[in-house]
Write a protein that holds these residues in place. Structure first.
Motif, short mmCIF file in Angstrom:
data_model
loop_
_atom_site.label_atom_id
_atom_site.label_comp_id
_atom_site.label_asym_id
_atom_site.label_seq_id
_atom_site.Cartn_x
_atom_site.Cartn_y
_atom_site.Cartn_z
N LEU A 1 67.01 37.44 36.55
CA LEU A 1 65.69 37.00 36.00
C LEU A 1 65.09 36.17 37.18
CD1 LEU A 1 66.30 35.70 32.36
CD2 LEU A 1 65.36 37.93 33.15
N ALA A 2 65.74 35.56 37.87
CA ALA A 2 65.13 34.69 39.06
C ALA A 2 64.80 35.77 40.23
CB ALA A 2 65.99 33.55 39.68
N ALA A 3 65.58 36.90 40.37
CA ALA A 3 65.21 37.87 41.50
C ALA A 3 63.94 38.61 41.02
CB ALA A 3 66.42 38.75 41.47
N LYS A 4 63.82 38.82 39.65
CA LYS A 4 62.53 39.70 39.34
C LYS A 4 61.28 38.54 39.68
CE LYS A 4 64.23 42.94 36.08
NZ LYS A 4 63.59 43.95 36.77
N ALA A 5 61.42 37.42 39.11
CA ALA A 5 60.35 36.30 39.23
C ALA A 5 59.79 36.17 40.87
CB ALA A 5 60.59 34.94 38.61
N ARG A 6 61.00 36.04 41.60
CA ARG A 6 60.77 35.66 43.16
C ARG A 6 60.09 36.81 43.82
NH1 ARG A 6 62.67 32.10 45.78
NH2 ARG A 6 64.28 31.43 44.44
N ALA A 7 60.31 38.06 43.06
CA ALA A 7 59.67 39.45 43.80
C ALA A 7 57.95 39.22 43.34
CB ALA A 7 60.21 40.66 43.01
N VAL A 8 57.61 38.56 42.70
CA VAL A 8 56.14 38.58 42.50
C VAL A 8 55.70 37.10 43.11
CG1 VAL A 8 56.08 40.14 40.40
CG2 VAL A 8 56.21 37.52 40.09
N GLY A 9 56.33 36.36 43.57
CA GLY A 9 56.20 35.22 44.42
C GLY A 9 56.17 33.86 43.51
N ALA A 10 56.72 33.96 42.34
CA ALA A 10 56.92 32.94 41.46
C ALA A 10 58.09 31.81 41.81
CB ALA A 10 57.11 33.31 39.93
N ARG A 11 57.93 30.49 41.31
CA ARG A 11 58.97 29.68 41.53
C ARG A 11 59.79 29.68 40.48
NH1 ARG A 11 57.50 24.43 45.12
NH2 ARG A 11 56.57 25.34 46.92
N ILE A 12 61.18 29.23 40.51
CA ILE A 12 62.16 29.38 39.45
C ILE A 12 62.67 28.02 39.11
CG2 ILE A 12 64.14 30.46 38.35
CD1 ILE A 12 62.43 32.00 41.24
N LEU A 13 62.49 27.56 37.95
CA LEU A 13 63.18 26.36 37.52
C LEU A 13 64.24 26.59 36.35
CD1 LEU A 13 63.79 23.16 37.17
CD2 LEU A 13 61.33 23.02 35.96
N VAL A 14 65.39 26.13 36.74
CA VAL A 14 66.39 26.44 35.62
C VAL A 14 66.77 25.19 34.89
CG1 VAL A 14 69.00 27.23 35.55
CG2 VAL A 14 67.32 28.29 36.84
N ASP A 15 66.85 25.23 33.52
CA ASP A 15 67.29 24.30 32.58
C ASP A 15 68.84 24.59 32.48
OD1 ASP A 15 67.93 22.41 30.88
OD2 ASP A 15 66.22 23.05 29.36
N ALA A 16 69.55 23.90 33.06
CA ALA A 16 71.09 24.08 32.97
C ALA A 16 71.43 22.95 32.16
CB ALA A 16 71.68 24.28 34.31
N ALA A 17 70.93 22.45 31.05
CA ALA A 17 71.22 21.17 30.46
C ALA A 17 72.90 21.32 29.89
CB ALA A 17 70.17 20.78 29.30
N HIS A 18 73.01 22.56 29.25
CA HIS A 18 74.33 22.66 28.59
C HIS A 18 75.37 23.27 29.69
CE1 HIS A 18 73.41 21.91 24.38
NE2 HIS A 18 72.28 22.19 25.01
N ALA A 19 75.15 23.41 31.09
CA ALA A 19 76.08 24.54 31.72
C ALA A 19 77.17 23.71 32.21
CB ALA A 19 75.25 25.20 32.79
#
Length: 403
Positions: free
Chosen positions: A195-213
């Protein structure tokens, strides 16, 4: 150090752990948990072992023996040492990771450091954590941007459905994607790297909520492909409450500020976050003790055991209660959800009432979650749990449904 595949993996790889005790109720004395309660909500707030709490208290006492010298001389080095230990566990560089009190605070630090224009879109999913949704809504209203929640079908069986569901909402107007690594209400492990790769392709920034990870699933933090990642160590890594991290890619650290501006303004990512004023840092300083406990009790063997146990628990509950499971095993870490059929009321008050009756009448702590027009029971599996706990839950729910 945690194993590091290219992206998140719901199914951990077991590894032998020399001299670790057998998992199950025999381990309960390692925690202050009430032994009369079947505690099936480790994913809610974690549970901190006695020895980690003792280390936290040791730091508190050292602070109070000489507060000035501790804050000015001892703390900076000790804080960085613990941050380095957590960073290495997650496969990251120490200078790219700072402590925050919880993932919500990390989310706020990032979102409140960004700016947007009218018409920009902030994208997440319908499974987003409520506090994160509120923060995104606040940000969108502030800038005249639009909050977009991509619907994900539920129950969910495969990652491809997640990718396809979000792909249609990623476009030139998308400026930020906020995505869970493990969803809180629905216990799904999402394909964040794709999903991050798809968002990056349109120039978006990506914030991951890894609260449970951290501690629940294997993942390579930098390999997620995000600009920012925040997560808790007080859930599945056994750290004291209030222990979380914020990681930022090196080229995204400029302009990133803590929620409290203090003496370190514009002096760099680590300097700004490490000191925002007087506070009790003992939870953060006990991170090394928590990681040592996690490793000694098995490390990856913990993840493998919990994954297998929650799969068995979900199957049992589904069969006994006649409700479907919320996710397939490959989209699951150490939490699972099962739909509850036959209960009156499908809203939050009904869920809280059922939760209260389970605790009060049956000695069981487990969250009941309203989602998508149904009630779901979300069970966690930790090394102090046994299948007897889930059989007890099934019997209690059957009794309450028939009451």
């Amino acid at each position: 150090m945690q194993a590091q595949p290219a992206s998140a993996s719901a199914t951990p790889s077991p590894s032998p752990a020399a001299n670790r005790p057998d998992y199950g109720k025999s381990l309960l004395p390692l925690w202050p948990l009430d032994p009369a309660i079947a505690y099936l909500n480790h994913g809610g707030y974690g549970a901190t072992p006695h020895e980690v709490l003792a280390d936290q208290q040791r730091w508190r006492l050292e602070l109070e023996r000489g507060p000035t010298r501790f804050m000015q001389r001892t703390l900076p080095e000790a804080l960085r040492a613990n941050a380095a230990g957590l960073a290495h566990f997650l496969g990251a560089e120490p200078t790219d990771l700072v402590f925050v009190e919880n993932a919500t605070q990390g989310i706020n630090a990032v979102l409140r450091s960004l700016s947007f224009s009218a018409g920009d879109e902030l994208l997440t999913t319908t499974h987003v954590y409520g506090a994160v949704r509120n923060t995104m809504r606040h940000l969108a209203e502030r800038f005249g941007a639009k909050l977009v929640e991509a619907p994900l079908p539920y129950p969910l069986a495969d990652s491809r459905t997640v990718i396809d569901s979000l792909a249609g909402h990623i476009n030139a107007r998308t400026k930020l994607l906020v995505i869970d690594l493990v969803t809180s209400p629905t216990a799904l492990v999402l394909p964040v790297a794709a999903l991050a790769a798809k968002a990056r392709a349109v120039g978006a920034r990506i914030l991951v909520d890894a609260a449970h990870a951290p501690g629940q699933i294997e993942f390579d933090l930098p390999g997620l492909g995000a600009d920012y990642v925040t997560g808790n160590a007080h859930k599945w890594l056994f750290a004291p409450k209030g222990t979380a991290f914020l990681w930022a890619r090196r080229d995204c650290q400029a302009g990133l500020h803590p929620t409290t501006i203090s003496h370190g303004l514009d002096q760099g990512f680590v300097t700004e976050f490490d000191w925002v004023g007087t506070r009790d840092p003992s939870a953060w300083l006990a991170t090394s003790a928590a990681l040592a406990f996690y490793r000694r009790l098995g490390g990856s063997a913990i993840r493998a055991h919990n994954h297998a146990l929650v799969n068995e628990a979900a199957s049992l509950l589904s069969q006994r209660l006649g409700g479907e499971e919320g996710q397939s095993a490959r989209l699951r870490g150490a939490m699972a959800t099962v739909r509850l059929a036959g209960f009156e009321g499908l809203d939050r008050p009904a869920a809280l009432a059922l939760n209260d009756r389970l605790w009060r009448e049956h000695g069981i702590e487990v969250p009941i979650i309203p989602f998508g027009g149904s009630l779901w029971v979300r069970v966690s599996a930790q090394i102090y749990n046994e299948m007897a706990d889930y059989r007890r839950l099934a019997e209690a729910l059957l009794a309450l449904r028939g009451a």
